[in-house]
Design a protein around this motif. Structure first.
Motif, mmCIF file in Angstrom:
data_model
loop_
_atom_site.group_PDB
_atom_site.id
_atom_site.type_symbol
_atom_site.label_atom_id
_atom_site.label_comp_id
_atom_site.label_asym_id
_atom_site.label_seq_id
_atom_site.Cartn_x
_atom_site.Cartn_y
_atom_site.Cartn_z
ATOM 1 N N ALA A 27 75.550 42.027 23.582
ATOM 2 C CA ALA A 27 74.097 42.127 23.415
ATOM 3 C C ALA A 27 73.355 41.518 24.591
ATOM 4 O O ALA A 27 73.796 40.538 25.193
ATOM 5 C CB ALA A 27 73.675 41.437 22.122
ATOM 6 N N ALA A 28 72.227 42.111 24.894
ATOM 7 C CA ALA A 28 71.305 41.528 25.878
ATOM 8 C C ALA A 28 70.454 40.482 25.168
ATOM 9 O O ALA A 28 70.029 40.678 24.029
ATOM 10 C CB ALA A 28 70.421 42.618 26.472
ATOM 11 N N LYS A 29 70.221 39.366 25.845
ATOM 12 C CA LYS A 29 69.402 38.292 25.273
ATOM 13 C C LYS A 29 68.017 38.321 25.907
ATOM 14 O O LYS A 29 67.896 38.264 27.131
ATOM 15 C CB LYS A 29 70.063 36.945 25.510
ATOM 16 C CG LYS A 29 71.435 36.805 24.862
ATOM 17 C CD LYS A 29 72.076 35.475 25.202
ATOM 18 C CE LYS A 29 73.469 35.359 24.583
ATOM 19 N NZ LYS A 29 74.130 34.082 24.959
ATOM 20 N N ALA A 30 66.994 38.439 25.082
ATOM 21 C CA ALA A 30 65.623 38.446 25.587
ATOM 22 C C ALA A 30 65.264 37.042 26.034
ATOM 23 O O ALA A 30 64.948 36.169 25.227
ATOM 24 C CB ALA A 30 64.663 38.932 24.500
ATOM 25 N N GLY A 31 65.345 36.791 27.352
ATOM 26 C CA GLY A 31 65.155 35.440 27.838
ATOM 27 C C GLY A 31 63.979 35.250 28.766
ATOM 28 O O GLY A 31 63.577 34.123 29.033
ATOM 29 N N ALA A 32 63.385 36.353 29.274
ATOM 30 C CA ALA A 32 62.318 36.219 30.270
ATOM 31 C C ALA A 32 61.275 37.303 30.080
ATOM 32 O O ALA A 32 61.496 38.298 29.384
ATOM 33 C CB ALA A 32 62.893 36.271 31.682
ATOM 34 N N ALA A 33 60.134 37.094 30.726
ATOM 35 C CA ALA A 33 59.053 38.077 30.638
ATOM 36 C C ALA A 33 58.259 38.080 31.936
ATOM 37 O O ALA A 33 58.183 37.067 32.638
ATOM 38 C CB ALA A 33 58.139 37.764 29.459
ATOM 39 N N LEU A 34 57.687 39.235 32.241
ATOM 40 C CA LEU A 34 56.788 39.390 33.377
ATOM 41 C C LEU A 34 55.456 39.915 32.852
ATOM 42 O O LEU A 34 55.427 40.798 31.985
ATOM 43 C CB LEU A 34 57.363 40.399 34.389
ATOM 44 C CG LEU A 34 58.664 40.015 35.086
ATOM 45 C CD1 LEU A 34 59.288 41.246 35.749
ATOM 46 C CD2 LEU A 34 58.417 38.933 36.129
ATOM 47 N N GLU A 35 54.380 39.370 33.350
ATOM 48 C CA GLU A 35 53.072 39.833 32.910
ATOM 49 C C GLU A 35 52.659 41.030 33.749
ATOM 50 O O GLU A 35 52.786 41.029 34.983
ATOM 51 C CB GLU A 35 52.039 38.722 33.041
ATOM 52 C CG GLU A 35 50.712 39.051 32.357
ATOM 53 C CD GLU A 35 49.786 37.849 32.260
ATOM 54 O OE1 GLU A 35 48.721 37.986 31.657
ATOM 55 O OE2 GLU A 35 50.146 36.779 32.796
ATOM 56 N N ARG A 36 52.155 42.090 33.069
ATOM 57 C CA ARG A 36 51.697 43.276 33.781
ATOM 58 C C ARG A 36 50.580 43.952 32.997
ATOM 59 O O ARG A 36 50.765 44.372 31.863
ATOM 60 C CB ARG A 36 52.849 44.279 34.001
ATOM 61 C CG ARG A 36 52.456 45.481 34.842
ATOM 62 C CD ARG A 36 53.618 46.423 35.083
ATOM 63 N NE ARG A 36 53.994 47.135 33.864
ATOM 64 C CZ ARG A 36 54.876 48.137 33.830
ATOM 65 N NH1 ARG A 36 55.490 48.508 34.943
ATOM 66 N NH2 ARG A 36 55.169 48.731 32.690
ATOM 67 N N GLU A 37 49.415 44.001 33.616
ATOM 68 C CA GLU A 37 48.257 44.725 33.067
ATOM 69 C C GLU A 37 47.939 44.305 31.643
ATOM 70 O O GLU A 37 47.760 45.140 30.742
ATOM 71 C CB GLU A 37 48.491 46.233 33.145
ATOM 72 C CG GLU A 37 48.660 46.737 34.571
ATOM 73 C CD GLU A 37 48.989 48.220 34.629
ATOM 74 O OE1 GLU A 37 49.150 48.835 33.543
ATOM 75 O OE2 GLU A 37 49.098 48.763 35.742
ATOM 76 N N GLY A 38 47.882 43.019 31.399
ATOM 77 C CA GLY A 38 47.461 42.518 30.100
ATOM 78 C C GLY A 38 48.528 42.463 29.036
ATOM 79 O O GLY A 38 48.259 42.030 27.908
ATOM 80 N N SER A 39 49.745 42.887 29.355
ATOM 81 C CA SER A 39 50.853 42.784 28.400
ATOM 82 C C SER A 39 52.075 42.252 29.144
ATOM 83 O O SER A 39 51.980 41.836 30.291
ATOM 84 C CB SER A 39 51.147 44.147 27.757
ATOM 85 O OG SER A 39 51.542 45.090 28.746
ATOM 86 N N PHE A 40 53.221 42.285 28.470
ATOM 87 C CA PHE A 40 54.412 41.701 29.070
ATOM 88 C C PHE A 40 55.555 42.711 29.128
ATOM 89 O O PHE A 40 55.687 43.589 28.271
ATOM 90 C CB PHE A 40 54.880 40.481 28.264
ATOM 91 C CG PHE A 40 53.874 39.376 28.190
ATOM 92 C CD1 PHE A 40 53.711 38.490 29.248
ATOM 93 C CD2 PHE A 40 53.078 39.232 27.055
ATOM 94 C CE1 PHE A 40 52.782 37.468 29.181
ATOM 95 C CE2 PHE A 40 52.150 38.203 26.968
ATOM 96 C CZ PHE A 40 51.993 37.322 28.039
ATOM 97 N N LEU A 41 56.383 42.553 30.151
ATOM 98 C CA LEU A 41 57.675 43.229 30.225
ATOM 99 C C LEU A 41 58.711 42.218 29.758
ATOM 100 O O LEU A 41 58.788 41.109 30.285
ATOM 101 C CB LEU A 41 57.990 43.669 31.651
ATOM 102 C CG LEU A 41 56.992 44.591 32.344
ATOM 103 C CD1 LEU A 41 57.434 44.851 33.786
ATOM 104 C CD2 LEU A 41 56.858 45.901 31.589
ATOM 105 N N LEU A 42 59.511 42.588 28.774
ATOM 106 C CA LEU A 42 60.511 41.682 28.228
ATOM 107 C C LEU A 42 61.855 41.947 28.906
ATOM 108 O O LEU A 42 62.351 43.084 28.904
ATOM 109 C CB LEU A 42 60.631 41.873 26.719
ATOM 110 C CG LEU A 42 61.447 40.832 25.952
ATOM 111 C CD1 LEU A 42 60.824 39.446 26.093
ATOM 112 C CD2 LEU A 42 61.555 41.220 24.482
#
Length: 273
Positions: free
Chosen positions: A114-129
């Motif tokens: 499984a991939a672990k959701a560990g980080a995020a990037l902010e883009r245009e008012g929302s996030f990339l997980l």
């Protein structure tokens, strides 16, 4: 030269010709057997008889098998295991990696991690997980769960769900993965943000209120025990502390509280383990 010697020489030449002929026939026969074996393997034997899915339970077995592109009856040797794994990983984002195992019985075993959701990037008012390996799991995420680290100071070149994020700077993804690997090995929890804008002085935010100046990437790992010890002591003596702790100098920690103009110099009472 006597007649006996001539007869012996002729006999020897005949024996040599026979040996060469037998050797050639043996080589031809061996080659034919090899070719027949390959043809049988590709047409009669080693066909896929079943596909099973094991490992982390992320999606239904049917979803995984469909994403793999494997069909019952296809030849196992002609199946490209790397292509199968890549197809699953891209189609099903929360699969970080796949092992494809072949069995002489014709069974293909797909082992999922499984991939672990560990980080995020902010883009245009929302996030990339992102996973902790930099793979894009979801886009247009509106809120982040606890434990997800916000990555700042980077520029996104391209982002496609199911694949690693492409950054404008080629070394960003590798820097990101190394930072996460170091933090995870050190078991340093409570990091809420990671600033990669300056590769000579990587910064992290702890508990949303303390900025940690960690210095260069190549020095981070050896500093982790000291960083953890300093944070533990600070949490005991000043649990409401807000500000910055500078770890850029090895085995030194300089505190810069938000309310004070002059920094303090502090070190943990116990040496790093």
């Amino acid at each position: 030269m006597s007649n006996d010697e001539r007869r012996r020489q002729r006999a020897e030449r005949v024996r040599k010709r026979k040996r060469r002929r037998n050797l050639i026939l043996t080589l031809i026969l061996t080659l034919l057997i090899f070719i027949v074996g390959i043809v049988l393997c590709l047409t009669v034997f080693f066909h896929v008889s079943a596909v099973t899915v094991t490992g982390d339970e992320l999606y239904s077995s049917q979803e995984v098998i469909e994403a793999s592109g494997i069909t019952i009856g296809e030849n196992m040797f002609l199946m490209n295991a790397k292509k199968v794994a890549k197809s699953i990983e891209q189609t099903l984002p929360y699969v970080e990696s796949v092992q494809v195992k072949r069995s002489p019985s014709g069974e293909i075993k797909l082992v999922l991690t499984a991939a672990k959701a560990g980080a995020a990037l902010e883009r245009e008012g929302s996030f990339l997980l992102l996973s902790d390996k930099g793979k894009l799991l979801e886009e247009n995420v509106t809120s982040l769960n606890d434990g997800v680290v916000l990555i700042s100071g980077v520029e996104i070149k391209n982002a496609v769900v199911g694949t690693p994020v492409e950054f404008a700077a080629e070394d960003t993804l590798e820097t990101f993965k190394q930072c996460f690997d170091i933090l995870q090995k050190a078991e340093l929890t409570g990091i809420t943000e990671l600033d990669l804008s300056d590769r000579t002085n990587i910064k992290a935010v702890y508990a949303g209120r303390i900025t940690l100046k960690l210095g260069m990437l190549q020095d981070m790992e050896e500093k982790m025990d000291f960083v953890k010890a300093t944070l533990a002591r600070n949490e005991e003596t000043a649990p409401e502390f807000r500000g910055e702790i500078d770890f850029t100098i090895t085995k030194k920690a300089f505190l810069h509280p938000e309310t004070e103009a002059n920094p303090q110099n502090t070190e943990p009472t116990a040496p790093a383990a």
